[in-house]
Design a protein around this motif. Structure first.
Motif, short mmCIF file in Angstrom:
data_model
loop_
_atom_site.label_atom_id
_atom_site.label_comp_id
_atom_site.label_asym_id
_atom_site.label_seq_id
_atom_site.Cartn_x
_atom_site.Cartn_y
_atom_site.Cartn_z
N GLN A 1 0.80 -1.21 0.00
CA GLN A 1 0.00 0.00 0.00
C GLN A 1 0.84 1.27 0.00
O GLN A 1 0.30 2.37 -0.09
CB GLN A 1 -0.94 0.00 1.20
CG GLN A 1 -1.97 -1.12 1.16
CD GLN A 1 -2.95 -1.05 2.32
OE1 GLN A 1 -2.69 -0.37 3.30
NE2 GLN A 1 -4.06 -1.75 2.21
N ASN B 1 -1.11 2.55 -8.26
CA ASN B 1 -1.95 1.56 -7.60
C ASN B 1 -1.08 0.36 -7.24
O ASN B 1 -1.19 -0.71 -7.84
CB ASN B 1 -3.09 1.14 -8.53
CG ASN B 1 -4.16 0.33 -7.81
OD1 ASN B 1 -4.00 -0.03 -6.65
ND2 ASN B 1 -5.24 0.02 -8.51
N ASP C 1 -1.53 -0.86 -12.04
CA ASP C 1 -0.49 0.16 -11.95
C ASP C 1 0.15 0.40 -13.31
O ASP C 1 0.65 1.49 -13.59
CB ASP C 1 0.56 -0.29 -10.93
CG ASP C 1 1.34 0.87 -10.34
OD1 ASP C 1 0.87 2.02 -10.45
OD2 ASP C 1 2.40 0.63 -9.76
N VAL D 1 -10.63 7.69 -4.67
CA VAL D 1 -10.13 6.44 -5.25
C VAL D 1 -10.80 6.25 -6.61
O VAL D 1 -11.89 6.75 -6.87
CB VAL D 1 -10.41 5.23 -4.34
CG1 VAL D 1 -9.61 5.34 -3.06
CG2 VAL D 1 -11.90 5.12 -4.03
#
Length: 634
Positions: A223, A375, A382, A507
Motif C-alpha cells: 500500500q 496503484n 499500476d 479512489v
C-alpha cells in the motif's frame, strides 16, 4: 489531529533485505560485534493547499532504546543536510534509504533539524503556489526564505538546531531475521504549522513543528505509494534482472544530496516496465533491463516503483529527461484549461538532460497523452493508463491540487505532455448537494489568463467504507455529513459568508463509479478566515466562554465559542531579528485549563484587538474555535 491518509494502520512489517552476518577468525578468541538489523526510513504527510515548497533541512535521526540508555544513530545526513520538501510529501512516501542499527527495541525517534548559518536566510524556505486559493494571505509565487521563523531553534551553541522527539505509537523492534520500517509523518493541516503575521502581501511567517510529527503505522508494504526517486545508475545486472540506483534527494531551491547507498531496482517481469526516453522522445515497455545500457551514461534517471517485502523496488515506469526545460516535473496540478487542452503543473524542481532544477511546466494534452494512477496494491492496474487525451481534462477527472509526476516532449513548436502519473487524488473545495450516495465539491478554478474567474464542480459518489472527520469530532458522534456540510457563518457586507472547506481523498474504479473517482475520506478543515478583531468582550460560561469577532468589510459580529478543554490559544509576539538572519516570532501558548492561563487570555480580548480564529460553524451561526492566535505586535 490524526492524519487522514489511505494507508493501513497496523504494526511495522518486514520490508528490507538483511545485511550479511559478520564472521570472525577461525583461530583464537574474539569479540563478536553487536548484531544488527536493517531499518527503512520514510517520510510522509498530508496535503497542504497554496504551497509548492515548504523546505526544511534534516541533520540526523536518533532512536531511544527501551528502558533508556545511549541513543542510537539511525541516520546522519550528508553535508549540508537532507533537504525535505514537506509540500511534496502529500499522501506519498519519501524513501530515504535502508540503515543498519543494533538489534533491540526502540521507543522514541529524535529528529535534529539544521538552522541557518550566520548571515544566511532562515532555517525554512517556503514558496507559495503560483495560483493560491482565494483568501491566501501571502504573495503568489513569492519566496519567503528571509522572513520565516522556525519556532524552537536553539542558538546557544554554534549553528542553531531544532530537536523534536517523537514517541513511537508502536515500539520499533529491530531483529536480525526481518527488516523494519520507520515511517515518520508530518501533519501539515494543523493551524499552528505555518502562520502568517503582519499585513497580507508583506507577511512574516512562523513554522511550528510541535505536534506535527508522528509515527505512521503501515501494515502492508504493497500500500506504500513511493515518490518518484531520481539519481544515477552505476550498474545493471548482466542478465538485465536488476539495476542499482544511486539516489539523490532534493533539487532546485534547496539543492540535493547523494544518499550513500544503492537501491536495487527490478523490472516488472509480468506487466512490463514503461521506459520513457526523454532525449529521443520515445516510449517502450521492457521486461528486463538488458537493453537499457544507455542509462549507465545518463546523468539523471527517474524511477517510479513499488516497494517489495524483500526490500527491492519493482519499477512501474523509468524516465530519462529530454533537452527542454520541465521535461520531467514532480509536483501538483495548479491550473486546467480544458478549452485549450492545457495542463499546468508546478513543483519545486524538475529535470532536464543538461542538469535541470526547473520547477514547473505548462503543456498541451493531445490524443496520445496517457494518464496513469499509482496503484501498488494491483500491479496489473499500476501498469495500465486509466485514461488518455483531452477528454480526461474536460470530464473533471483531473483537478487542482492533484499530486502528479509529468513527462513531456516536443511536437513541432508545441510543448506536449506525454504521461501524467497521478500519485494522490485530492479534491479541495466546499461540499454541497449532499445525498445518500454522493456530494458535490466546488472550488475556485483558475482559468487562463485571469485567476478566480470560474469554478470547477465535480460530483463525488461515496466509496464503500467512506469516512469523514474534523478536528473536533468524527462521524460516529451523531452529527451527519450532510448536516455538517450545510453549516455556515455570515459576517455580512463585503466579508460575506464562510462555508465549510473540505479535503477529499478519492479512489478510482470503486463500484459506485467504475470509470471515475469516488470519495474515500473527507476531512473538514477550519474556516478560512482572515485576521479580524475582537468586537465584543469575553463572556464566561461553563467549560469556557465566548467573545465577538468582526472581519474587515463585515457588518455582523459572530460569536466565537471557546472550550478550555479543546481550544488551543496562542500569543504571537514579534521580537527582534535573531543573529542568524530572518526574523523572530515568539509564539507562547495560553494554558486555558488553568485559571491564570485563562485570565491571561481574557486580558487580550479587549474590543478591537487583532485576532485570528480557526474553527467550524456550529449550526447556530456561531464558530466553535479550535485554535486562536492573539496577534500581539509587541
Amino acid at each position: 489531529m490524526p492524519l487522514n491518509l489511505p494507508f493501513a494502520r497496523l504494526l511495522g512489517i518486514a520490508v528490507l533485505v538483511l545485511m550479511n552476518a559478520c564472521t570472525g577468525s577461525h583461530h583464537g578468541t574474539h569479540t563478536l560485534p553487536p548484531s544488527t538489523g536493517n531499518v527503512a526510513l520514510c517520510f510522509t504527510g498530508n496535503g497542504i493547499d497554496d504551497w509548492q515548497g515548504v523546505d526544511i533541512t534534516l541533520q540526523s535521526i536518533e532512536l531511544t532504546p527501551k528502558g533508556g540508555g545511549k541513543p542510537v544513530a539511525l541516520f546522519t545526513a550528508p553535508s549540508p543536510g537532507l533537504p525535505i520538501n514537506l509540500a511534496l510529501l502529500d499522501h506519498t512516501e519519501q524513501l530515504v534509504g535502508n540503515f543498519s542499527v543494533p538489534v533491540g527495541t526502540y521507543t522514541d525517534a529524535t529528529l535534529t533539524i539544521v538552522g541557518p548559518t550566520l548571515g544566511t536566510p532562515s532555517a525554512v524556505e517556503i514558496d507559495p503556489s503560483e495560483n493560491p486559493s482565494v483568501g491566501f494571505p501571502g504573495i503568489a509565487s513569492g519566496s519567503y526564505d528571509t522572513s520565516v521563523s522556525l519556532l524552537g531553534l536553539d542558538s546557544s551553541t554554534g549553528r542553531p538546531l531544532l530537536t523534536r522527539t517523537i514517541p513511537l505509537q508502536a515500539p520499533l523492534v529491530v531483529t536480525t531475521d526481518k527488516g523494519n520500517l520507520l515511517d515518520l509523518a508530518f501533519d501539515l493541516s494543523r493551524p499552528t504549522f505555518l502562520v502568517a503575521h503582519g499585513t497580507p502581501g508583506y507577511n512574516q511567517w512562523s513554522l511550528d513543528l510541535d505536534g506535527v510529527l508522528s509515527q505512521r503505522l503501515i501494515g502492508d508494504v504493497s500500500q506504500v505509494i513511493l515518490q518518484p526517486m531520481w539519481g544515477t545508475i552505476p550498474s545493471i545486472a548482466t542478465d538485465g534482472s536488476s539495476m542499482l540506483l544511486s539516489q539523490r534527494i532534493g533539487a532546485g531551491i534547496v539543492g540535493s544530496v547523494v544518499i550513500p547507498q544503492f537501491l536495487k531496482i527490478r523490472p516488472d517481469v509480468t506487466n512490463g516496465t514503461l521506459f520513457r526516453d526523454g532525449s529521443a522522445d520515445t516510449s517502450r515497455v521492457v521486461k528486463d533491463f538488458s537493453t537499457l545500457s544507455s542509462l549507465l551514461s545518463t546523468s539523471q534517471v527517474v524511477v517510479s516503483g513499488r516497494l517489495q517485502a524483500d526490500g527491492s523496488i519493482v519499477a512501474a515506469r523509468v524516465w530519462t529527461p529530454g533537452q527542454v526545460f520541465g521535461s520531467l516535473v514532480d509536483g501538483h496540478v495548479i491550473q486546467l484549461i480544458p478549452g485549450q487542452n492545457v495542463l499546468v503543473v508546478e513543483g519545486t524542481f524538475g529535470w532536464t538532460s543538461n542538469g535541470g532544477g526547473f520547477g514547473g511546466m505548462s503543456g498541451e494534452v493531445d490524443a496520445q497523452t496517457q494518464f496513469f494512477l499509482r496503484n501498488p496494491t494491483k500491479p496489473e492496474a499500476d501498469a495500465i493508463p486509466i485514461g488518455s487525451g483531452p477528454s480526461f481534462l474536460s470530464s473533471n477527472r483531473l483537478a487542482k491540487g492533484f499530486r502528479v509526476f509529468v513527462s513531456s516532449g516536443r511536437s513541432g513548436k508545441s510543448f506536449v505532455i506525454r504521461t501524467v502519473e497521478i500519485l494522490a487524488a485530492r479534491f479541495s473545495g466546499s461540499p454541497s448537494m449532499v445525498t445518500g450516495t454522493q456530494f458535490t465539491c466546488e472550488s475556485q478554478q483558475f482559468t487562463y489568463p485571469e485567476p478566480y474567474t470560474g469554478h470547477y464542480i465535480v460530483d463525488l459518489p461515496f466509496a464503500k467504507g467512506f469516512t469523514w472527520s474534523n478536528d473536533l469530532s468524527k462521524a460516529t458522534d451523531g452529527v451527519d455529513f450532510a448536516g455538517f456540510a450545510s453549516r455556515s457563518v455570515d459576517f455580512g457586507g463585503t466579508a460575506g459568508v464562510f462555508v465549510p472547506w473540505t479535503s477529499t481523498g478519492a479512489v478510482w474504479g470503486d463500484a459506485a463509479n467504475p470509470n471515475g473517482w469516488t470519495a474515500q475520506t473527507t476531512e473538514f478543515q477550519s474556516l478560512r478566515l482572515p485576521d479580524g478583531s475582537v468586537a465584543s468582550p469575553w463572556i464566561a460560561a461553563a467549560g469556557g466562554g465566548s467573545f465577538g469577532l468582526s472581519l474587515p468589510g463585515g457588518t455582523q459580529t459572530i460569536t466565537v465559542d471557546v472550550s478550555v478543554a479543546t481550544t488551543k490559544a496562542y500569543n504571537n509576539r514579534g521580537i527582534n531579528p535573531p543573529p542568524y538572519g530572518g526574523f523572530g516570532i515568539d509564539t507562547e501558548p495560553f494554558d486555558l485549563s488553568t485559571a491564570s492561563g485563562l485570565n491571561s487570555f481574557q486580558s487580550y480580548l479587549a474590543r478591537g484587538w487583532p485576532i485570528r480564529v480557526f474553527g467550524y460553524p456550529d449550526g447556530r451561526g456561531h464558530i466553535t474555535a479550535t485554535t486562536i492566535f492573539i496577534q500581539n505586535p509587541t
